[in-house]
Design an enzyme around this catalytic site. Sequence first.
Site, PDB file in Angstrom:
ATOM      1  N   CYS A  27       8.559  14.332  -9.926  1.00 29.39           N
ATOM      2  CA  CYS A  27       9.075  13.297  -9.043  1.00 29.39           C
ATOM      3  C   CYS A  27      10.583  13.510  -8.928  1.00 29.39           C
ATOM      4  O   CYS A  27      11.175  14.220  -9.732  1.00 29.39           O
ATOM      5  CB  CYS A  27       8.813  11.925  -9.624  1.00 29.39           C
ATOM      6  SG  CYS A  27       7.069  11.601  -9.895  1.00 29.39           S
ATOM      7  N   ARG A  74      10.066  17.833  -4.707  1.00 28.57           N
ATOM      8  CA  ARG A  74       9.525  17.541  -6.043  1.00 28.57           C
ATOM      9  C   ARG A  74       8.311  16.624  -6.002  1.00 28.57           C
ATOM     10  O   ARG A  74       7.608  16.461  -6.994  1.00 28.57           O
ATOM     11  CB  ARG A  74      10.607  16.873  -6.894  1.00 28.57           C
ATOM     12  CG  ARG A  74      11.820  17.727  -7.098  1.00 28.57           C
ATOM     13  CD  ARG A  74      12.910  16.915  -7.740  1.00 28.57           C
ATOM     14  NE  ARG A  74      12.627  16.645  -9.125  1.00 28.57           N
ATOM     15  CZ  ARG A  74      13.033  17.393 -10.134  1.00 28.57           C
ATOM     16  NH1 ARG A  74      13.750  18.462  -9.909  1.00 28.57           N
ATOM     17  NH2 ARG A  74      12.746  17.069 -11.370  1.00 28.57           N
ATOM     18  N   TRP A 105       5.204  12.098  -6.991  1.00 29.55           N
ATOM     19  CA  TRP A 105       4.055  12.999  -7.024  1.00 29.55           C
ATOM     20  C   TRP A 105       3.097  12.336  -8.000  1.00 29.55           C
ATOM     21  O   TRP A 105       3.353  12.296  -9.197  1.00 29.55           O
ATOM     22  CB  TRP A 105       4.489  14.376  -7.518  1.00 29.55           C
ATOM     23  CG  TRP A 105       3.411  15.403  -7.506  1.00 29.55           C
ATOM     24  CD1 TRP A 105       3.059  16.206  -6.463  1.00 29.55           C
ATOM     25  CD2 TRP A 105       2.557  15.777  -8.596  1.00 29.55           C
ATOM     26  NE1 TRP A 105       2.030  17.035  -6.838  1.00 29.55           N
ATOM     27  CE2 TRP A 105       1.702  16.798  -8.130  1.00 29.55           C
ATOM     28  CE3 TRP A 105       2.411  15.346  -9.916  1.00 29.55           C
ATOM     29  CZ2 TRP A 105       0.730  17.402  -8.936  1.00 29.55           C
ATOM     30  CZ3 TRP A 105       1.447  15.932 -10.727  1.00 29.55           C
ATOM     31  CH2 TRP A 105       0.623  16.955 -10.226  1.00 29.55           C
ATOM     32  N   ASN A 146      10.486   9.830 -14.001  1.00 27.84           N
ATOM     33  CA  ASN A 146       9.875  11.141 -13.790  1.00 27.84           C
ATOM     34  C   ASN A 146       9.311  11.580 -15.131  1.00 27.84           C
ATOM     35  O   ASN A 146      10.038  11.599 -16.115  1.00 27.84           O
ATOM     36  CB  ASN A 146      10.932  12.136 -13.298  1.00 27.84           C
ATOM     37  CG  ASN A 146      10.368  13.531 -13.160  1.00 27.84           C
ATOM     38  OD1 ASN A 146       9.178  13.706 -12.914  1.00 27.84           O
ATOM     39  ND2 ASN A 146      11.214  14.536 -13.329  1.00 27.84           N
ATOM     40  N   GLY A 147       8.031  11.917 -15.158  1.00 30.33           N
ATOM     41  CA  GLY A 147       7.420  12.330 -16.423  1.00 30.33           C
ATOM     42  C   GLY A 147       6.107  11.602 -16.621  1.00 30.33           C
ATOM     43  O   GLY A 147       5.539  11.056 -15.680  1.00 30.33           O
ATOM     44  N   GLU A 169      -1.388  37.003  -6.165  1.00 28.55           N
ATOM     45  CA  GLU A 169      -0.276  36.237  -5.590  1.00 28.55           C
ATOM     46  C   GLU A 169      -0.528  35.951  -4.105  1.00 28.55           C
ATOM     47  O   GLU A 169      -0.260  34.848  -3.619  1.00 28.55           O
ATOM     48  CB  GLU A 169       1.044  37.004  -5.799  1.00 28.55           C
ATOM     49  CG  GLU A 169       2.274  36.403  -5.167  1.00 28.55           C
ATOM     50  CD  GLU A 169       2.613  34.983  -5.629  1.00 28.55           C
ATOM     51  OE1 GLU A 169       2.006  34.484  -6.576  1.00 28.55           O
ATOM     52  OE2 GLU A 169       3.474  34.367  -4.977  1.00 28.55           O
ATOM     53  N   LYS A 174      -0.794  32.212  -2.514  1.00 27.27           N
ATOM     54  CA  LYS A 174       0.014  31.764  -1.379  1.00 27.27           C
ATOM     55  C   LYS A 174      -0.895  31.188  -0.284  1.00 27.27           C
ATOM     56  O   LYS A 174      -0.571  30.191   0.339  1.00 27.27           O
ATOM     57  CB  LYS A 174       0.828  32.925  -0.789  1.00 27.27           C
ATOM     58  CG  LYS A 174       2.032  33.304  -1.628  1.00 27.27           C
ATOM     59  CD  LYS A 174       3.179  32.343  -1.391  1.00 27.27           C
ATOM     60  CE  LYS A 174       4.221  32.382  -2.481  1.00 27.27           C
ATOM     61  NZ  LYS A 174       3.822  31.785  -3.764  1.00 27.27           N
ATOM     62  N   GLU A 182      -2.020  27.801  -1.459  1.00 23.07           N
ATOM     63  CA  GLU A 182      -0.931  26.813  -1.542  1.00 23.07           C
ATOM     64  C   GLU A 182      -0.524  26.267  -0.194  1.00 23.07           C
ATOM     65  O   GLU A 182      -0.397  25.064  -0.024  1.00 23.07           O
ATOM     66  CB  GLU A 182       0.316  27.466  -2.165  1.00 23.07           C
ATOM     67  CG  GLU A 182       0.273  27.618  -3.662  1.00 23.07           C
ATOM     68  CD  GLU A 182       1.526  28.298  -4.194  1.00 23.07           C
ATOM     69  OE1 GLU A 182       2.020  27.870  -5.228  1.00 23.07           O
ATOM     70  OE2 GLU A 182       2.026  29.255  -3.577  1.00 23.07           O
ATOM     71  N   HIS A 185     -19.000  43.612  -8.755  1.00 28.94           N
ATOM     72  CA  HIS A 185     -19.696  42.893  -9.820  1.00 28.94           C
ATOM     73  C   HIS A 185     -19.891  41.414  -9.483  1.00 28.94           C
ATOM     74  O   HIS A 185     -20.032  40.588 -10.385  1.00 28.94           O
ATOM     75  CB  HIS A 185     -18.924  43.030 -11.131  1.00 28.94           C
ATOM     76  CG  HIS A 185     -18.836  44.448 -11.605  1.00 28.94           C
ATOM     77  ND1 HIS A 185     -19.917  45.140 -12.084  1.00 28.94           N
ATOM     78  CD2 HIS A 185     -17.790  45.327 -11.612  1.00 28.94           C
ATOM     79  CE1 HIS A 185     -19.550  46.375 -12.397  1.00 28.94           C
ATOM     80  NE2 HIS A 185     -18.256  46.512 -12.106  1.00 28.94           N
ATOM     81  N   LYS A 241       7.188  21.428  -6.573  1.00 31.37           N
ATOM     82  CA  LYS A 241       7.939  22.643  -6.901  1.00 31.37           C
ATOM     83  C   LYS A 241       8.123  22.808  -8.407  1.00 31.37           C
ATOM     84  O   LYS A 241       8.018  23.887  -8.949  1.00 31.37           O
ATOM     85  CB  LYS A 241       9.300  22.549  -6.218  1.00 31.37           C
ATOM     86  CG  LYS A 241      10.222  23.703  -6.498  1.00 31.37           C
ATOM     87  CD  LYS A 241      10.120  24.716  -5.414  1.00 31.37           C
ATOM     88  CE  LYS A 241      10.728  26.026  -5.779  1.00 31.37           C
ATOM     89  NZ  LYS A 241       9.967  27.133  -5.230  1.00 31.37           N
TER      90      LYS A 241
HETATM   91  C1  G6P Z   1       4.432  25.158  -9.431  1.00 27.64           C
HETATM   92  C2  G6P Z   1       4.975  25.749  -8.145  1.00 27.64           C
HETATM   93  C3  G6P Z   1       4.697  27.251  -8.115  1.00 27.64           C
HETATM   94  C4  G6P Z   1       5.283  27.912  -9.361  1.00 27.64           C
HETATM   95  C5  G6P Z   1       4.734  27.261 -10.644  1.00 27.64           C
HETATM   96  C6  G6P Z   1       5.473  27.758 -11.877  1.00 27.64           C
HETATM   97  O1  G6P Z   1       3.043  25.175  -9.435  1.00 27.64           O
HETATM   98  O2  G6P Z   1       4.381  25.113  -7.030  1.00 27.64           O
HETATM   99  O3  G6P Z   1       5.304  27.807  -6.960  1.00 27.64           O
HETATM  100  O4  G6P Z   1       4.959  29.265  -9.346  1.00 27.64           O
HETATM  101  O5  G6P Z   1       4.934  25.850 -10.581  1.00 27.64           O
HETATM  102  O6  G6P Z   1       6.799  27.323 -11.807  1.00 27.64           O
HETATM  103  P1  G6P Z   1       7.999  27.978 -12.586  1.00 27.64           P
HETATM  104  O7  G6P Z   1       9.182  27.108 -12.253  1.00 27.64           O
HETATM  105  O8  G6P Z   1       7.653  27.898 -14.043  1.00 27.64           O
HETATM  106  O9  G6P Z   1       8.145  29.361 -12.109  1.00 27.64           O
END
Ligand code: G6P
Length: 618
Positions: A2, A27, A74, A100-101, A491, A495, A498, A514, A613
């Site tokens: 948050c 956030r 969030w 936040n937390g 990755e 993406k 996401e 498999h 994020k």
């Molecule tokens: C969240 C973000 C991702 C990121 C992950 C790890 O899920 O949405 O984009 O890769 O956290 O974050 P970090 O700050 O540890 O790289």
Amino acid sequence: MCGIVGYVGRQSAAPILFEGLQHLEYRGYDSAGIAVLDRDGALAVLKREGKLRDLEASLTEMPRGSAGIGHTRWATHGPPSERNAHPHTSAAGEVIVVQNGIVENYRELRAELEPGLAASGRSWQSDTDTEVIPELIARALADGLSFRDALAQAVGRLRGANAVAAVYRREPGRIYAARQGSAGGIIVGFGEDEMFLASDLPALLRHTTSVYHLEDGDIAEIDADGVLVSRGGAPSFAPQPTQVNLDPVAVARGPYRHFMLKEIHEQPRALSDTIRGRARLSPPRALPADLTFSELALRNIERVLVIGMGTSLHAAMIGRWWIEQIAGIPADFDNASEFRFRAPLLGPSTLVVSVTQSGETIDTLGAISHVRERWDAPQLTITNVEGSEATRQADASIVLRCGPEIGVASTKTFVGSLAALYLLACRLGHAQGRLSDAELSGRLEDLLTAPSLVERGLQLSDRCASVMRQFTAASNFLVLGRGIEYPLAMEAALKCKEISYVHAEGYAAGEMKHGPIALLDDGFPVIALAPRGPLFDKMMSAIQQVRARAAPVIAVGDAGDAELDELVDHFIGVPPTSALLTPFSLSPVIQLLAYHIALARGLDIDQPRNLAKTVTVE
Ligand code: G6P
């Protein structure tokens, strides 16, 4: 997770709080709220479900008040709704809090506080864990404590990591903040006759670059003239601000349609900044300054474990590959959230490398402390945020210098982390005598081509768009890669999930037969990452198997590869490079493929649903 903001000064607080929240929306963005106190302690609270723009419409209704706090949420406890949006107020309406937390013991605390609430004819107003905080503070005030001590006592009763900001109606010219554990940080900003509070720097930069980061256990008492911090039982002190060297332009979207696109295009510069001064050619040396371990300690490393989450985990997987191939040291990777609950066998000769762009991901921080508590293993963290919790906990840090990353999906910090891991592999190989000076020099010269590889990959944006427009309606993708391209396939799939909300799986191409092959038909597109390299022929066999099931194939391979081009339905040619550097040539393309599906689908690319994020909760 948050975002928190605060303001106290001479100006009207509401528009300043709102503007700060706009910079923190990355956030969390499922609901938001603002509370403002005027000089006489009159309170106005505005909360809305949904994005900040839903709050904006009612902002003009907010009365003028020169102290306040704000929050963008969030959801963790209770669905996104006006009722669950912060700020939360004590039953008597005196104490107003944003958090936040996670309050891990909120059930126990609710049970403890409930009889008192019921006796006064009141009940909980939300489903959140947060609401116990103003209530605990109110109880402590009723016991005769000052607000600062009441806040300290309340926060001391919370389990978990939390950042809290609060206002008290009887002290209208003041805001308070508290930090307990690492909950994504909380920063005090110093102005002229005004002070600010925010979870992250972008919310402060328009007003000030003079800041103080609260530490674990700090309680801050802030008025228009300054801040007093108390820590433990020690007397309060006025902390010295530090200057941050960040340009507000770095956190603006500029001419780009999305932050993600801006950050994808910033990659060549971000990579150059990460590498600058860290790939010295004569005499050859990698990371001359960042690794603060002794040469002896580096020589004694027998194993490397690289950990991370999300995109950073994929960087860790590629790092493992480089450490094995370049340094010749046994290496593993692990998902930080799983690692911390296992009992792996580490020792003083294992180097643990955590990759975390934010430096605040709770799973990764948990893994770092797991290592510290159980083994005497040296720890290095790779992060984009100087002064972040990961840098405080690890023994040494490589700070990426990619500039702020606002788009929720990591892009430039991914390639920055890759460069740091490549440099680490070079340094370890050299320190252990497995790379001669000449070999190290050659490896570093290779790395210096990475920014231009990425630059050339970016020129394929239109090609990626035209290919992906044909798959806008696809509900699934299989992404295949082998060797160093396997983590890239994962990755690429991440993406797609996401930002495009398309179900996508990243698979090692050898594993496809498999199981996943059972899914394939003419409506199931497959993306194959197939640059020329040691495993190219095996990739070609996998593509043949896909073609035999009539699944459409989009191949990303070396520009000019006629054999591959002929075999597949859609071909995207990236600049050919050495087998160890393909993560740099392929990364911009996999990012752009996902970006363009999301764009064609009209999705909210910078703020995808349900994501955040910086993930500071488990
Ligand atoms: C969240 C973000 C991702 C990121 C992950 C790890 O899920 O949405 O984009 O890769 O956290 O974050 P970090 O700050 O540890 O790289």
